[in-house]
Design a protein around this motif. Structure first.
Motif, PDB file in Angstrom:
ATOM      1  N   UNK A   1      -4.486  -1.158 -16.838  1.00  0.00           N
ATOM      2  CA  UNK A   1      -4.396  -2.582 -17.178  1.00  0.00           C
ATOM      3  C   UNK A   1      -5.044  -2.843 -18.538  1.00  0.00           C
ATOM      4  N   UNK A   2      -4.486  -2.195 -19.540  1.00  0.00           N
ATOM      5  CA  UNK A   2      -4.876  -2.406 -20.934  1.00  0.00           C
ATOM      6  C   UNK A   2      -3.678  -3.082 -21.582  1.00  0.00           C
ATOM      7  N   UNK A   3      -3.819  -4.347 -21.915  1.00  0.00           N
ATOM      8  CA  UNK A   3      -2.677  -5.163 -22.297  1.00  0.00           C
ATOM      9  C   UNK A   3      -2.057  -4.733 -23.632  1.00  0.00           C
ATOM     10  N   UNK A   4      -0.818  -5.195 -23.900  1.00  0.00           N
ATOM     11  CA  UNK A   4      -0.101  -4.713 -25.086  1.00  0.00           C
ATOM     12  C   UNK A   4      -0.812  -4.935 -26.416  1.00  0.00           C
TER      13      UNK A   4
ATOM     14  N   UNK B   1      -4.177  -5.331 -27.151  1.00  0.00           N
ATOM     15  CA  UNK B   1      -5.262  -4.357 -27.327  1.00  0.00           C
ATOM     16  C   UNK B   1      -4.763  -2.928 -27.547  1.00  0.00           C
ATOM     17  N   UNK B   2      -3.674  -2.541 -26.895  1.00  0.00           N
ATOM     18  CA  UNK B   2      -3.125  -1.200 -27.129  1.00  0.00           C
ATOM     19  C   UNK B   2      -2.687  -1.048 -28.587  1.00  0.00           C
ATOM     20  N   UNK B   3      -2.010  -2.067 -29.105  1.00  0.00           N
ATOM     21  CA  UNK B   3      -1.573  -2.016 -30.504  1.00  0.00           C
ATOM     22  C   UNK B   3      -2.767  -1.951 -31.444  1.00  0.00           C
ATOM     23  N   UNK B   4      -3.789  -2.756 -31.166  1.00  0.00           N
ATOM     24  CA  UNK B   4      -4.999  -2.730 -31.989  1.00  0.00           C
ATOM     25  C   UNK B   4      -5.630  -1.348 -31.993  1.00  0.00           C
ATOM     26  N   UNK B   5      -5.765  -0.748 -30.817  1.00  0.00           N
ATOM     27  CA  UNK B   5      -6.384   0.574 -30.740  1.00  0.00           C
ATOM     28  C   UNK B   5      -5.542   1.627 -31.442  1.00  0.00           C
ATOM     29  N   UNK B   6      -4.225   1.556 -31.273  1.00  0.00           N
ATOM     30  CA  UNK B   6      -3.354   2.516 -31.972  1.00  0.00           C
ATOM     31  C   UNK B   6      -3.508   2.391 -33.491  1.00  0.00           C
TER      32      UNK B   6
ATOM     33  N   UNK C   1     -13.037 -10.642 -27.352  1.00  0.00           N
ATOM     34  CA  UNK C   1     -12.369 -10.258 -26.110  1.00  0.00           C
ATOM     35  C   UNK C   1     -12.714  -8.827 -25.718  1.00  0.00           C
ATOM     36  N   UNK C   2     -12.376  -8.478 -24.476  1.00  0.00           N
ATOM     37  CA  UNK C   2     -12.554  -7.084 -24.049  1.00  0.00           C
ATOM     38  C   UNK C   2     -11.685  -6.159 -24.896  1.00  0.00           C
ATOM     39  N   UNK C   3     -10.517  -6.661 -25.319  1.00  0.00           N
ATOM     40  CA  UNK C   3      -9.655  -5.838 -26.173  1.00  0.00           C
ATOM     41  C   UNK C   3     -10.294  -5.521 -27.507  1.00  0.00           C
TER      42      UNK C   3
ATOM     43  N   UNK D   1      -5.181 -11.535 -27.155  1.00  0.00           N
ATOM     44  CA  UNK D   1      -4.070 -11.533 -28.100  1.00  0.00           C
ATOM     45  C   UNK D   1      -4.548 -11.716 -29.537  1.00  0.00           C
ATOM     46  N   UNK D   2      -5.706 -12.345 -29.705  1.00  0.00           N
ATOM     47  CA  UNK D   2      -6.255 -12.530 -31.053  1.00  0.00           C
ATOM     48  C   UNK D   2      -7.539 -11.740 -31.267  1.00  0.00           C
TER      49      UNK D   2
END
Length: 363
Positions: free
Chosen positions: A122-125, A127-132, A16-18, A180-181
């Motif tokens: 528009x960076x979904x929740x 992907x934000x958690x993954x990056x953090x 995914x983009x995330x 999400x995955x």
């Protein structure tokens, strides 16, 4: 990218983009702290997979680092396949943690009802958690504070976003960073189904009491003119009637119009919730039986059964004065009501031909 996985049918999974943004962020922050970009860069996804991503671009400046990853969607027909996802990382104020910015090609939320507040990138929740999580891991490994500003951009993203739901959902200026995955499952159409759900959320947040699920642009135009619905009350249902109905079952809107072509809605009338030609077929024998219940005789039934297409069945019924379009609309409504399972959603159905002419209705 390493760690290639395939479906039982031999189709490649993608990322995914995330996931791409997380890989780029991990590489950029590592370079910011160490002066070196890891290439390839390995990340850990929510379900434990550890894909490695090759860097397509890298740049280290004074107090800023940028890395880019080309998105590989595997064998899924994803609009963002081949897009270059970049992450630029800078130090943030002490104690600020990770904050996000929308770079060129990444959209900004302008309407309520989405999982992010108005004004946010528009960076979904997920992907934000993954990056953090990955920023924290890099900080722990290399002695950083973890206080950074992450700016995600997608080359050509604003143009690509015009091919998605984003403008209708009120995400302006570019794409959403999704997933999400972290994994793109070929032909799962998860992004489309997620967009249907977000469309319902936006309509509910706007206070709309009437939405329309439409199989395509022609039915959209017809139903918008018929009911005077604004664009953000129109759900681009495509083939996913089931996705619309199941989400509305849990998140009801007082009135739903289902609008679509005769062939697709004849499949809904026959109980199919996925209307794609590769996953459900028009049953001409069932259409013939429907024509009989609508007042047709055995000769009409035989001609429909021996025919080639749903449209031919419709024309044969019209010539015989049999309201097959209305009967199909009634059958489609019955399927919808059954799937809604008593949810407080009043359903009506509009059936059109390829020219957008209404050939059947059920209220």
């Amino acid at each position: 990218m390493s760690g290639e996985r395939r479906t039982p049918e031999g189709l490649r999974y993608g990322w995914t983009t995330g996931a791409c943004a997380t890989a780029a962020t991990t590489a950029a922050y590592t370079a910011l702290l160490t002066g070196e970009f890891p290439d390839p860069v390995t990340i850990t996804l929510p379900k434990g997979q550890t894909p490695a991503f090759a860097l397509a671009t890298e740049h280290l400046g004074d107090g800023v680092a940028t890395a880019g990853v080309v998105k590989d969607a595997g064998d899924d027909p994803d609009v963002t396949h081949g897009a270059l996802v970049r992450s630029t990382v800078r130090p943030g104020p002490p104690g600020s943690g990770v904050s996000f910015r929308a770079g060129p090609g990444v959209g900004t939320v302008t309407k309520a009802g989405l999982p992010l507040p108005v004004g946010e990138p528009a960076i979904n929740p997920v992907p934000r958690t993954l990056m953090r999580d990955h920023v924290a891991a890099v900080a722990a490994r290399h002695g950083g504070s973890g206080d950074v500003v992450v700016e995600v951009s997608v080359d050509g993203g604003e143009e690509l976003a015009r091919k998605t739901w984003n403008p209708r959902l009120g995400i302006l200026g570019g794409l959403s960073i999704l997933g999400t995955t972290g994994v793109v499952v070929p032909y799962s159409c998860s992004a489309w189904i997620d967009s249907i759900r977000r469309g319902v959320d936006v309509a509910r947040a706007a206070g709309y009491t009437h939405v329309a699920g439409c199989t395509g642009s022609t039915s959209e135009k017809t139903v918008a003119a018929l009911h005077g619905l604004p664009e953000d009350a129109l759900l681009d249902m495509g083939d996913f009637a089931g996705a619309v109905l199941k989400y509305l079952r849990r998140h009801p809107v007082p009135r739903l119009t289902i609008a679509g072509g005769f062939g697709k809605l004849s499949k809904l009338a026959d109980g199919h919730l996925d209307l794609h030609s590769g996953r459900s077929q028009v049953d001409l024998a069932a259409l013939a039986a429907t024509a009989v219940t609508a007042g047709g005789g055995d000769e009409l039934a035989a001609r429909i059964t021996a025919g080639n297409t749903a449209l031919e069945a419709l024309r044969l019924a019209e010539a015989a004065g049999v309201p097959l379009g209305d009967a199909v609309a009634a059958g489609a409504k019955a399927t919808a009501v059954e799937v809604l399972r008593g949810a407080e959603v009043a359903v009506d159905v509009v059936v059109i031909d390829r020219a957008g002419v209404i050939v059947g209705r059920a209220h």
